[in-house]
Design an enzyme around this catalytic site. Structure first.
Site, PDB file in Angstrom:
ATOM      1  N   HIS A   1      -0.076 -62.640   0.723  1.00 35.52           N
ATOM      2  CA  HIS A   1       0.023 -61.709   1.854  1.00 35.52           C
ATOM      3  C   HIS A   1       1.364 -60.984   1.956  1.00 35.52           C
ATOM      4  O   HIS A   1       1.425 -59.876   2.471  1.00 35.52           O
ATOM      5  CB  HIS A   1      -0.217 -62.524   3.139  1.00 35.52           C
ATOM      6  CG  HIS A   1      -0.140 -61.717   4.396  1.00 35.52           C
ATOM      7  ND1 HIS A   1      -1.026 -60.693   4.655  1.00 35.52           N
ATOM      8  CD2 HIS A   1       0.701 -61.769   5.461  1.00 35.52           C
ATOM      9  CE1 HIS A   1      -0.728 -60.157   5.830  1.00 35.52           C
ATOM     10  NE2 HIS A   1       0.312 -60.784   6.346  1.00 35.52           N
ATOM     11  N   GLY A  47       3.339 -58.953  12.689  1.00 35.42           N
ATOM     12  CA  GLY A  47       3.246 -59.885  13.810  1.00 35.42           C
ATOM     13  C   GLY A  47       1.912 -59.685  14.514  1.00 35.42           C
ATOM     14  O   GLY A  47       0.882 -60.026  13.961  1.00 35.42           O
ATOM     15  N   SER A  63       0.081 -55.773   7.280  1.00 32.14           N
ATOM     16  CA  SER A  63      -0.438 -56.810   8.148  1.00 32.14           C
ATOM     17  C   SER A  63      -0.673 -56.229   9.555  1.00 32.14           C
ATOM     18  O   SER A  63      -1.325 -55.188   9.665  1.00 32.14           O
ATOM     19  CB  SER A  63       0.539 -57.984   8.140  1.00 32.14           C
ATOM     20  OG  SER A  63      -0.071 -59.135   8.611  1.00 32.14           O
ATOM     21  N   TRP A  64      -0.119 -56.814  10.610  1.00 27.45           N
ATOM     22  CA  TRP A  64      -0.230 -56.170  11.930  1.00 27.45           C
ATOM     23  C   TRP A  64       0.352 -54.751  11.867  1.00 27.45           C
ATOM     24  O   TRP A  64      -0.104 -53.854  12.580  1.00 27.45           O
ATOM     25  CB  TRP A  64       0.485 -56.972  13.015  1.00 27.45           C
ATOM     26  CG  TRP A  64       0.755 -56.155  14.237  1.00 27.45           C
ATOM     27  CD1 TRP A  64       1.954 -55.598  14.601  1.00 27.45           C
ATOM     28  CD2 TRP A  64      -0.197 -55.753  15.238  1.00 27.45           C
ATOM     29  NE1 TRP A  64       1.799 -54.875  15.773  1.00 27.45           N
ATOM     30  CE2 TRP A  64       0.486 -54.958  16.184  1.00 27.45           C
ATOM     31  CE3 TRP A  64      -1.568 -55.991  15.408  1.00 27.45           C
ATOM     32  CZ2 TRP A  64      -0.138 -54.395  17.288  1.00 27.45           C
ATOM     33  CZ3 TRP A  64      -2.198 -55.430  16.517  1.00 27.45           C
ATOM     34  CH2 TRP A  64      -1.483 -54.648  17.443  1.00 27.45           C
ATOM     35  N   ASP A 115      -4.558 -63.169  -0.663  1.00 28.06           N
ATOM     36  CA  ASP A 115      -4.029 -63.086   0.702  1.00 28.06           C
ATOM     37  C   ASP A 115      -4.880 -63.986   1.592  1.00 28.06           C
ATOM     38  O   ASP A 115      -6.056 -63.704   1.832  1.00 28.06           O
ATOM     39  CB  ASP A 115      -4.084 -61.631   1.178  1.00 28.06           C
ATOM     40  CG  ASP A 115      -3.393 -61.415   2.512  1.00 28.06           C
ATOM     41  OD1 ASP A 115      -3.353 -62.362   3.321  1.00 28.06           O
ATOM     42  OD2 ASP A 115      -2.920 -60.292   2.751  1.00 28.06           O
TER      43      ASP A 115
HETATM   44  N1  STX Z   1      -0.133 -61.818  11.637  1.00 22.84           N
HETATM   45  C1  STX Z   1       0.119 -61.193  10.417  1.00 22.84           C
HETATM   46  C2  STX Z   1       1.411 -60.402  10.415  1.00 22.84           C
HETATM   47  O1  STX Z   1       1.420 -59.258  10.761  1.00 22.84           O
HETATM   48  C3  STX Z   1      -1.458 -62.336  11.776  1.00 22.84           C
HETATM   49  C4  STX Z   1       2.602 -61.090  10.006  1.00 22.84           C
HETATM   50  N2  STX Z   1       2.671 -62.288   9.533  1.00 22.84           N
HETATM   51  N3  STX Z   1       3.993 -62.560   9.300  1.00 22.84           N
HETATM   52  C5  STX Z   1       4.692 -61.504   9.622  1.00 22.84           C
HETATM   53  O2  STX Z   1       3.845 -60.582  10.057  1.00 22.84           O
HETATM   54  C6  STX Z   1       6.192 -61.327   9.525  1.00 22.84           C
HETATM   55  C7  STX Z   1       6.581 -61.027   8.117  1.00 22.84           C
HETATM   56  C8  STX Z   1       6.615 -60.185  10.404  1.00 22.84           C
HETATM   57  C9  STX Z   1       6.888 -62.585   9.952  1.00 22.84           C
END
Ligand code: STX
Length: 319
Positions: A301, A51, A118-119, A273
């Site tokens: 991603h 997120g 990701s985050w 990604d």
């Molecule tokens: N945000 C990338 C990220 O961390 C820029 C992310 N994108 N989707 C998600 O996390 C979930 C799988 C948690 C919905």
């Protein structure tokens, strides 16, 4: 759809239930939901979700051998089962780092493995930079350092060149005179007094991210944006962190790799990604002599993609 002949159920461990769950108050305002699964006497791993605002999912346990690992999951401030829901007050990167330490102390863990995508990779690394002595290894996916350049690529212009169809509704949700700065325009709507304005913006913001997360878009994944309770927390919290430059200097992670360079690190990164392009993983790998970079040729991603999941399970099996 996938190029792989295997299914996600074949590459992940079976579904398991937590052996313990609870709520940990971390400030006068925020309480964090946690869950432990696998072997209570196993090797501890903290799972850091994406997120920000995505919440932890039961499927994340399936990346770990339940005999070997004590799997600790939590929902970051304001999302999942943590309270207050979608709250932006006292919600910043260093507070999340201190919550991870609060969990470590709560579970009487000396050192643990840190798993995040990701985050979750951003926060894992900032946690490690702040408390390097607590991290036995990193297993990171879809590297995101949340620099201005990365945010511009995904939320303003870049990924839009590859997914013009998915970008159009996200872009057109914002009136012409605000389209040159989409993150601030969304922030204004996601923090509006009017619940309908908030929900409509959350849906478009979340749709854009879900539509671009996989090499082969998955309709089930897109449905996440229709779940407005999820989308409101996810979009609001993401946008709040991004408009504030995640509350650290731009380039913070690459500027501080010295403190984590000795920590064994596995990086799993999809070649295609579009949310967090591979350039960031490459730059990170170059700065971390103790890192291994696996660029997965047939993935985007998401950790739900079979080749990514397979590489992550290999990494946790070997850690
Ligand atoms: N945000 C990338 C990220 O961390 C820029 C992310 N994108 N989707 C998600 O996390 C979930 C799988 C948690 C919905």
């Amino acid at each position: 759809m996938s190029l792989s002949s295997e299914t996600i159920d074949e590459v992940l461990y079976p579904k398991i239930e937590p052996y313990a769950t609870g709520m940990l108050p971390v400030s006068d305002r925020h309480t964090i939901a946690w869950e432990c699964a696998g072997n209570p006497d196993g090797t501890p791993v903290i799972v850091i979700h994406g997120g920000p605002g995505g919440g932890s999912q039961p499927s994340y346990r399936r990346y770990f051998d339940p005999q070997k690992w004590n799997i600790i999951q939590f929902d970051q401030r304001g999302c999942g089962k943590s309270t207050p829901y979608a709250d932006l007050e006292e919600n910043d990167t260093m507070s999340l780092v201190s919550d991870i330490e609060a969990l470590r102390l709560h579970f009487k863990v000396e050192t643990w493995h840190v798993f995040g995508g990701s985050w979750g990779s951003t926060l894992s690394m900032i946690y490690g930079i702040t408390h390097p002595e607590r991290v036995r290894s990193f297993i990171l996916r879809g590297i995101f350092m949340c620099r201005k350049s990365e945010l511009h690529w995904f939320y303003q212009e870049g990924a839009s060149h590859v997914f013009p169809d998915a970008f159009e509704p996200y872009f057109n949700h914002i009136p012409k005179d605000e389209q040159s700065a989409l993150i601030p325009a969304y922030y204004k709507r996601l923090t509006s007094e009017d619940v309908e304005i908030r929900r409509a913006a959350a849906k478009e913001w979340t749709r854009w991210e879900m539509a671009t997360s996989r090499l082969f878009p998955d309709p089930e994944y897109l449905d996440k944006a229709e779940d407005l309770d999820f989308a409101v927390a996810f979009a609001r919290i993401e946008c709040h962190y991004f408009i504030n430059g995640i509350f650290v200097e731009d380039g913070f992670i690459l500027n501080h790799t010295k403190s984590i360079e000795k920590i064994p690190t596995v990086i799993v990164q999809g070649r295609y990604d579009m949310v967090c392009p591979v350039k960031s993983a490459w730059e990170l790998h170059k700065r971390l002599p103790n890192s291994t970079l696996h660029i997965i040729p047939d993935a985007g991603h998401s950790m739900g993609e079979v080749p990514i999941a397979k590489a992550l399970v290999e990494a946790t099996d070997l850690a």
